[in-house]
Motif scaffolding. Structure first.
Motif, short mmCIF file in Angstrom:
data_model
loop_
_atom_site.label_atom_id
_atom_site.label_comp_id
_atom_site.label_asym_id
_atom_site.label_seq_id
_atom_site.Cartn_x
_atom_site.Cartn_y
_atom_site.Cartn_z
N TYR A 45 1.03 -1.20 -0.01
CA TYR A 45 0.10 -0.15 0.06
C TYR A 45 0.85 1.27 -0.04
O TYR A 45 1.83 1.23 0.74
CB TYR A 45 -0.87 0.07 1.23
CG TYR A 45 -1.98 -0.99 1.33
CD1 TYR A 45 -2.95 -1.21 0.28
CD2 TYR A 45 -2.25 -1.96 2.11
CE1 TYR A 45 -3.95 -1.97 0.05
CE2 TYR A 45 -3.23 -2.72 2.09
CZ TYR A 45 -4.10 -2.93 0.81
OH TYR A 45 -4.91 -3.89 1.10
N ASN A 46 0.49 2.28 -0.74
CA ASN A 46 1.03 3.55 -0.58
C ASN A 46 0.95 4.08 0.69
O ASN A 46 0.10 3.85 1.56
CB ASN A 46 0.55 4.51 -1.53
CG ASN A 46 0.66 4.02 -3.09
OD1 ASN A 46 1.59 3.44 -3.58
ND2 ASN A 46 0.08 4.36 -4.17
N ILE A 48 1.30 7.75 3.11
CA ILE A 48 1.52 9.35 3.27
C ILE A 48 2.00 9.76 4.67
O ILE A 48 2.09 9.21 5.59
CB ILE A 48 -0.04 9.91 3.00
CG1 ILE A 48 -1.10 9.44 4.08
CG2 ILE A 48 -0.36 9.34 1.67
CD1 ILE A 48 -2.34 9.96 4.28
N HIS A 128 -2.27 22.50 -3.29
CA HIS A 128 -2.07 21.20 -2.04
C HIS A 128 -2.19 21.57 -0.76
O HIS A 128 -2.63 20.91 0.02
CB HIS A 128 -1.00 20.80 -2.77
CG HIS A 128 -0.44 19.69 -2.13
ND1 HIS A 128 -1.18 18.21 -2.28
CD2 HIS A 128 0.37 19.26 -0.99
CE1 HIS A 128 -0.83 17.33 -1.44
NE2 HIS A 128 0.40 17.80 -0.76
N LEU A 153 -5.56 8.09 -3.53
CA LEU A 153 -4.82 8.84 -2.38
C LEU A 153 -5.89 9.80 -1.70
O LEU A 153 -5.56 9.83 -0.66
CB LEU A 153 -4.13 9.98 -3.32
CG LEU A 153 -3.46 10.91 -2.38
CD1 LEU A 153 -2.24 10.37 -1.31
CD2 LEU A 153 -2.54 12.01 -3.27
N LEU A 156 -6.71 7.55 1.62
CA LEU A 156 -5.68 7.72 2.34
C LEU A 156 -5.68 8.89 3.23
O LEU A 156 -5.47 8.84 4.48
CB LEU A 156 -4.29 7.62 1.59
CG LEU A 156 -3.85 6.12 0.88
CD1 LEU A 156 -2.64 6.14 0.27
CD2 LEU A 156 -3.80 5.00 1.81
N GLU A 157 -5.71 10.20 2.42
CA GLU A 157 -5.82 11.46 3.15
C GLU A 157 -7.05 11.38 4.16
O GLU A 157 -6.90 12.09 5.20
CB GLU A 157 -6.13 12.49 2.02
CG GLU A 157 -4.63 12.72 1.07
CD GLU A 157 -4.76 13.55 -0.03
OE1 GLU A 157 -3.68 14.16 -0.31
OE2 GLU A 157 -5.83 14.09 -0.38
N SER A 224 3.96 6.76 5.93
CA SER A 224 4.90 7.11 4.98
C SER A 224 6.17 6.00 5.52
O SER A 224 6.85 5.40 4.65
CB SER A 224 5.28 8.51 4.69
OG SER A 224 5.89 9.11 5.83
#
Length: 259
Positions: A45-46, A48, A128, A153, A156-157, A224
């Motif tokens: 999984y990515n 953040i 952003h 994304l 996730l955010e 992250s």
């Protein structure tokens, strides 16, 4: 046609000698596994950067947040129709749409047809650095995609800020949601199911707070630092295998020379 007959064969040819393929979700790992019959495919999984503290949803005006492109595949029209049902029961609720795309004009027209007026806000793209404020101000985040997302994304955010997700059972979106714990999973294109899920969250403050806390806790798995460590672990393993292969070839060559 372009994907099937040009892009896909080209990348399969180019990637034939890979040691390992990393996919950002279980969905993507399954989707591409057939393209790599001799190469291991692993999902990671990515990640953040998570905030130090995830604030609880505000007890003021309920806000449903959508973040993303305004394209057909994103299912924003279903979201607006679903919101119309929610608004009838909870007229203090608003829908905030952050993003832009080719469907914006049609979506704004749909909003007017449904008599929603200022209750649906089209914010366009924002800087952003300001996106965190959008999540903090939201009560919940909607991901109504009708086309499979690799992971998302936005999801996730949303978890990082501790916001429940109402998302569709398509692609990797559902992997971010623990059903009825951190959010609700609905079928793509089901405006009534989507409306019921959003109303259920908005109408029950205790349920909303519990889901927000569970979301923030689940987000720790997508930090992250965890992501980087998982990548490093994979790289180390591949390098070790490459080193063993080289030693084996060198030893075989040495044996041939001795003969």
């Amino acid at each position: 046609t372009y994907l099937r007959y040009m892009q896909r064969p080209a990348y399969r040819l180019a990637l034939r000698r890979l040691k390992l393929v990393i996919a950002p979700s279980k969905f993507m790992a399954c989707a591409i596994a057939g393209d790599f019959p001799r190469t291991p495919v692993r999902h990671i999984y990515n990640g953040i950067s998570l905030p130090r503290k995830a604030p609880l949803p505000s007890s003021s005006r309920p806000t449903v947040l959508y973040v993303g492109r305004l394209e057909v595949v994103k299912g924003v029209d279903y979201l607006i129709r679903a919101f119309a049902h929610v608004y009838r029961d909870f007229p203090e609720t608003r829908l905030r749409i952050v993003g832009d795309g080719s469907e914006r004009e049609a979506l704004e027209s749909l909003t007017k047809q449904l008599g929603l007026g200022e209750e649906v806000e089209f914010a366009g793209w924002i800087k952003h650095g300001q996106i965190r404020h959008e999540y903090v101000a939201a009560t919940l985040v909607a991901i109504p995609s009708i086309w499979p997302e690799a992971l998302g994304l936005v999801g996730l955010e949303a978890l990082g800020i501790g916001r429940p997700i109402v998302g569709t059972n398509t692609g990797g979106v559902a992997e971010l949601i623990d059903a009825n714990v951190t959010g609700v999973i609905v079928e793509p294109g089901d405006e009534y199911g989507l409306a019921h899920a959003m109303s259920g969250m908005i109408s029950d403050r205790c349920k909303l707070v519990d889901a927000a806390s569970a979301s923030a806790e689940k987000a720790q798995a997508f930090d992250s630092g965890v992501f980087i460590e998982n990548l490093l672990s994979v790289y180390r393993k591949v390098l070790d295998e490459v080193g063993e292969d080289r030693k084996s070839r060198a030893k075989g060559l040495e044996c041939q020379m001795q003969r």
